[in-house]
Design an enzyme around this catalytic site. Structure first.
Site, PDB file in Angstrom:
ATOM      1  N   SER A  32       0.892  -1.129   0.011  1.00  0.00           N
ATOM      2  CA  SER A  32      -0.252  -0.033   0.017  1.00  0.00           C
ATOM      3  C   SER A  32       0.974   1.169  -0.173  1.00  0.00           C
ATOM      4  CB  SER A  32      -0.818   0.073   1.258  1.00  0.00           C
ATOM      5  OG  SER A  32      -0.149   0.291   2.416  1.00  0.00           O
ATOM      6  N   LYS A  33       0.250   2.461  -0.067  1.00  0.00           N
ATOM      7  CA  LYS A  33       0.728   3.655  -0.158  1.00  0.00           C
ATOM      8  C   LYS A  33       1.827   3.906   1.055  1.00  0.00           C
ATOM      9  CE  LYS A  33      -2.355   7.297  -1.672  1.00  0.00           C
ATOM     10  NZ  LYS A  33      -3.435   7.778  -1.231  1.00  0.00           N
TER      11      LYS A  33
END
Ligand code: GLU
Length: 467
Positions: free
Chosen positions: A238-239
Site C-alpha cells: 500500500s501507499k
C-alpha cells in the site's frame, strides 16, 4: 475459440501496481494466444467512482503500452442489460425479492456470531414471492443449497467450496442498482471472456459467480487468481510502502518497460532469466508458471532493472521519455544539446530519468550558483589564471569535439606542471556549478563552445571577487 481476457478495474483510486500486474498478465495471455484483451471499467459504485480515477487508469494503460482490442467499456452503460438478466433470474425462479430489514439482518448476524456460526443470510424470503409492501425489496440470487462448486484455478489448482457455505447474495439493491457479482458475471458472459485473470482477493466471489453463470446456462470461463503483492513488512502493498501508483513510477523516473519487466517477474518466472523484452514475455508467459504464494515488492530490484533499461535501451526511446521529465522541470529540450546525446552521456550514471534530467539541467539553463563545498576545494588562489588560460586555448580550438577539448586540457596541465585534476576540477565547477559531471571533455563537447567560454568567464569573475 478466441481467447479473450479482460482487465476490469473499479475506478475508485489510482492505478495500483497490483492492478497493473493483473492487466499485464491478462494482456500477455491474450497476446500469446492471438486472442483479445478487453478493458472494462467497473464503475457501478456511483459514490466511489470518479472521473479522475478513470483518467488515471487510461493514462496508466497508455503509458505502460498495454493496448486493448475492445473498450474501454463502462458498466454504467449496461444497466438495462443487468436489469434484463435480473428479471430473467426472477422469472426462472433463480432469484427472489427479500424484504428483510437492516435491523432484522443485524439481529440475525449477532445471533449467529454468538453461536460461533459464520454470518450468512438464512433464506427467510426465499419462498415468499413479491409482496405489496411499502419497503423496496432487494433481490437475492437463489444459491443452490446442496453440492459443491469446484474452481479449476489455473494458478492455484482445484478449489472446492460447499454450497452450504454460500448464502443467497444480493444481486440488486433496494434502489434497483445491480451489485458487483451480478455485473461481472453478465459482462464476462456477454463479452465471451474465456479467461478471468484477477487478484486472489476475488477467489471468494468465484463460486458465487459460477453458480450465477450456471443458472444462466452460460459457458464458464477459466479462472486464474493471482497471489497478492506484499510490502517488505509482509503487509499488503500500500501507499505507506512508497510509490504504488503506476503514474507515480513514471513521475519518479521509471521507464514503462522496466516497470513491466519488474511486474512480470513478481509472481512469475522463466528459469532464472531476469530481463525480458515484451516479445520474450509474450513468448514465455504461462499461467502455470505463476507462483502460488504472495510476492514481495522490492524497490531496489526495480531500481536495478530501471538502470539496466536506461543503460541498454534504445537511446531515441529513452530520450522521448526523458523529454517529458525535462518538460516537468520547465526545460525546453530544444534549447540545448540533442537529448539522445544527453542519454548517451548520462545513462551509466543515472538509475532514473529524474536523476538524468536533473543531472543534465546545466546543458539547458544557467545554474543558480556554485556548490559551496566545491568552491572551497576548487576555486582556490590561482585557479582563475588556470581558467583564463583554458579560455584562451579553448577559444583557439577550430573543430569543437571531445578529442580536441581533451587535448587542450592535457596540454595545459602539462605546460603548467599541474596534475589533470587541478585543471579539470575548476573547469568542471565553472561549467556545471558542481564538482560532479561525466568526463569533462564529453561534457564540454556537448555544451558547446559558446556556453563553455561564457561560463569560464563567469567563473573567473566569481573567483576574482572571492579573493
Ligand atoms: N472490479 C474488480 C476490482 O477492481 C475486479 C473484478 C474482476 O476482475 O472480476 O477489484
Amino acid at each position: 475459440m478466441t481467447i479473450t481476457t479482460r482487465f476490469a478495474p473499479s475506478p475508485t483510486g489510482y492505478l495500483h501496481v497490483g492492478g497493473a500486474r493483473t492487466a499485464l498478465f491478462s494482456w500477455l495471455y491474450a497476446r500469446k494466444h492471438g486472442g483479445k484483451f478487453i478493458l472494462r471499467i467497473e464503475d457501478t459504485d456511483l459514490e466511489r467512482s470518479t472521473q479522475s480515477s478513470i483518467d488515471a487508469i487510461l493514462e496508466g494503460m497508455a503509458w505502460l503500452g498495454l493496448d486493448y482490442d475492445e473498450g474501454p467499456f463502462f458498466q454504467t452503460h449496461h444497466f438495462n442489460r443487468y436489469k434484463e438478466i435480473i428479471q430473467q433470474l426472477l422469472a426462472q425462479g433463480d432469484a427472489y425479492y427479500c424484504y428483510c430489514s437492516k435491523e432484522e439482518l443485524e439481529l440475525l448476524r449477532t445471533e449467529q456470531m454468538a453461536n460461533k456460526e459464520k454470518p450468512r443470510y438464512n433464506g427467510k424470503c426465499r419462498s415468499s414471492g413479491k409482496l405489496e409492501q411499502d419497503t423496496e425489496p432487494v433481490i437475492r440470487f437463489k444459491n443452490p443449497v446442496d453440492g459443491v462448486v469446484v474452481i479449476h484455478d489455473l494458478v492455484k489448482g482445484d478449489i472446492t467450496v460447499a454450497n452450504k457455505e454460500l448464502d443467497d447474495l444480493i444481486i440488486a439493491r433496494a434502489d434497483g442498482t445491480p451489485t458487483y457479482n451480478l455485473t461481472v458475471v453478465v459482462d464476462d458472459m456477454d463479452m465471451e471472456v474465456t479467461h478471468v485473470i484477477r487478484g486472489d482477493d476475488h477467489v471468494n466471489n468465484t463460486p458465487r459467480q459460477i453458480n450465477i453463470l450456471n443458472a444462466l446456462n452460460s459457458k464458464l470461463p477459466k479462472y486464474a487468481h493471482l497471489p497478492m503483492i506484499l510490502g517488505p513488512d509482509g503487509a499488503r502493498l500500500s501507499k505507506r510502502h512508497g510509490a504504488v501508483s503506476v503514474m507515480q513510477f513514471r513521475d519518479e523516473g521509471y521507464l514503462p518497460e522496466a516497470l513491466l519487466n519488474y511486474l512480470v517477474r513478481l509472481g512469475w518466472s522463466h528459469g532464472d532469466q531476469e530481463i525480458f523484452s515484451m516479445d520474450e514475455m509474450v513468448e514465455f508467459f504461462e499461467l502455470n508458471d505463476v507462483n502460488v504464494s504472495a510476492s514481495t515488492f522490492n524497490m531496489e530490484k526495480l531500481l536495478w532493472l530501471n538502470h539496466q533499461y536506461i543503460m541498454n535501451g534504445d537511446t531515441a526511446h529513452i530520450a522521448r521519455h526523458l523529454s517529458w521529465h525535462m518538460g516537468q522541470l520547465g526545460i525546453d529540450p530544444t534549447e540545448g544539446p540533442h537529448l539522445v546525446d544527453v542519454v548517451k552521456l548520462l545513462r551509466e550514471r543515472s538509475k532514473t530519468l529524474v536523476e538524468m534530467a536533473t543531472a543534465s539541467l546545466y546543458f539547458y539553463k544557467e545554474f543558480d550558483g556554485y556548490e559551496e563545498k566545491a568552491v572551497k576545494k576548487n576555486f582556490t588562489m590561482g585557479s582563475d589564471q588556470v581558467l583564463a588560460r583554458l579560455h584562451d586555448e579553448l577559444l583557439a580550438v577550430i573543430e569543437w569535439n571531445a578529442e580536441k577539448v581533451h587535448q587542450v586540457i592535457v596540454n595545459l596541465a602539462e605546460a603548467l606542471g599541474l596534475n589533470m585534476g587541478k585543471v579539470a576540477q575548476p573547469l568542471r565547477l565553472a561549467i556545471c556549478g558542481s564538482g560532479v559531471s561525466p568526463a569533462i571533455d564529453l561534457t564540454l563537447a556537448l555544451l558547446g563552445r559558446e556556453k563553455t567560454l561564457s561560463r569560464i568567464d563567469n567563473a573567473i569573475n566569481y573567483i576574482r571577487n572571492l579573493n
